[in-house]
Each structure stands twice: as structure tokens, then as C-alpha cells.
Design an enzyme around this catalytic site. Sequence first.
Site, short mmCIF file in Angstrom:
data_model
loop_
_atom_site.label_atom_id
_atom_site.label_comp_id
_atom_site.label_asym_id
_atom_site.label_seq_id
_atom_site.Cartn_x
_atom_site.Cartn_y
_atom_site.Cartn_z
N ARG A 90 -22.95 13.08 -2.14
CA ARG A 90 -23.28 12.32 -0.95
C ARG A 90 -22.98 13.17 0.26
O ARG A 90 -22.14 14.06 0.22
CB ARG A 90 -22.45 11.04 -0.87
CG ARG A 90 -22.69 10.12 -2.04
CD ARG A 90 -21.98 8.82 -1.91
NE ARG A 90 -20.55 8.99 -1.70
CZ ARG A 90 -19.71 7.98 -1.56
NH1 ARG A 90 -20.14 6.76 -1.57
NH2 ARG A 90 -18.43 8.20 -1.36
N ARG A 103 -16.77 3.31 5.03
CA ARG A 103 -15.65 2.64 4.35
C ARG A 103 -14.48 2.42 5.31
O ARG A 103 -13.80 1.39 5.24
CB ARG A 103 -15.19 3.46 3.15
CG ARG A 103 -16.20 3.53 2.05
CD ARG A 103 -15.72 4.41 0.90
NE ARG A 103 -14.76 3.72 0.07
CZ ARG A 103 -15.07 2.95 -0.96
NH1 ARG A 103 -16.33 2.79 -1.29
NH2 ARG A 103 -14.14 2.35 -1.66
N GLU A 121 0.85 -1.20 0.00
CA GLU A 121 0.00 0.00 0.00
C GLU A 121 0.88 1.24 0.00
O GLU A 121 1.83 1.32 0.78
CB GLU A 121 -0.91 -0.02 1.24
CG GLU A 121 -1.62 1.25 1.56
CD GLU A 121 -2.55 1.73 0.45
OE1 GLU A 121 -2.48 2.92 0.10
OE2 GLU A 121 -3.34 0.91 -0.06
#
Length: 193
Positions: free
Chosen positions: A171, A95, A21
Amino acid sequence: IGGLAAALSLLRAGIDAHVYEQARTLGEVGAGIQISPNASRILHRLGLAEKLAATGVKPVAVHQRRWDDGRTLLRAPLGEIVETTFGAPYYHLHRADLLDALASALPSQNLHLGHRLTMLVDRGDSMEATFENGTRVATDALVGADGIHSVVRRLGFGPEHPNFTGCTAYRGLVPAERLAHLNLETTAQNWMG
């Protein structure tokens, strides 16, 4: 999310999988995410049922409305009906909570943070990945799960030139405690127009 889920699935199948990552820490990215029964069933098999139940919300319905007058365009039941019909729950969650659940299930030695990909070499029967920090990794297979601005895709297949479709989604999140006094039904609301 995709990379962590893929790595967990591969590990469960007995394949040594690692996640590289670019971020130095895993943190909050994005807002809410919807997890359908097909996805929640797999996440439960990966050992995440308790974490999803603790952080997720099971909405009773999805309610789509017309933007200018609030008129109902579609209302479909979710909640217990979906869970009974499909054998797994439908969740809404943040998330960051899903990311945390996935990352905490992955053995720490299989997660490598601070690894920004800079070069890929296809050796026919293997791949070699080089990272900005100097690390080089040779592997039998490489899965690129690095999003819409994928470095893996660009390095492997060349640049892309996406076209804007003209569609936009807005959103927003409101802390649940600020709405508690309204005693609202727990639904997914989409205002469309």
C-alpha cells in the site's frame, strides 16, 4: 481501534469499561482504512458522525485493475448509491484519524496508557490482569483487542504458530495536494496480480 470501539459500546450499554493500552501515547499506526456502511452505522451511533465526515473521504467507486496493463477487472459504485441503499456511508480515512475519533469519545478516566500486560489469571468468575508497571486489575470480563501478536491470546491460550500464505499486499499514500492538478475521480484503486 477494536478495543476503543468495544469500550465505547459497552459504556453506552451502561457497563463500566476500561481500555488498557501498552503504548504511552496513542499515535499513528498503519495507513488507510475502509469503513463499510455496517461499521459506519455503529460508529455514528457512538457519536462519531461529525468526526468521520470531517476526516473521511466517500469514494464514488472501487476500481480493481490488472497489474500489468491497467485493464479494469471490476468497477463497483460506492458513494451516494451505497449510502442510499444501506442507510450509512462508506468511508476511506486514515487509521490515525479513526483512532483519534474513538479515543476522544472515550472518557479520559477510562483510558489507561503505558500498561503492558504481563500476566492473566482466570479466577473462574473473574479475571486478574497484571501489567509491567505493577498495576493489577480484577474484572468480570476481559476483551483482548491487541492485534495479530496478541499478548492476551498467548497468555490465555498459549503460543500460536502462524504460517505465511505467500500473499502480500503493498500500500502507499500520496498527499492529495500533490495530485490535485490531475483532477482524478475519488475512487479506491486496487491493482491486482
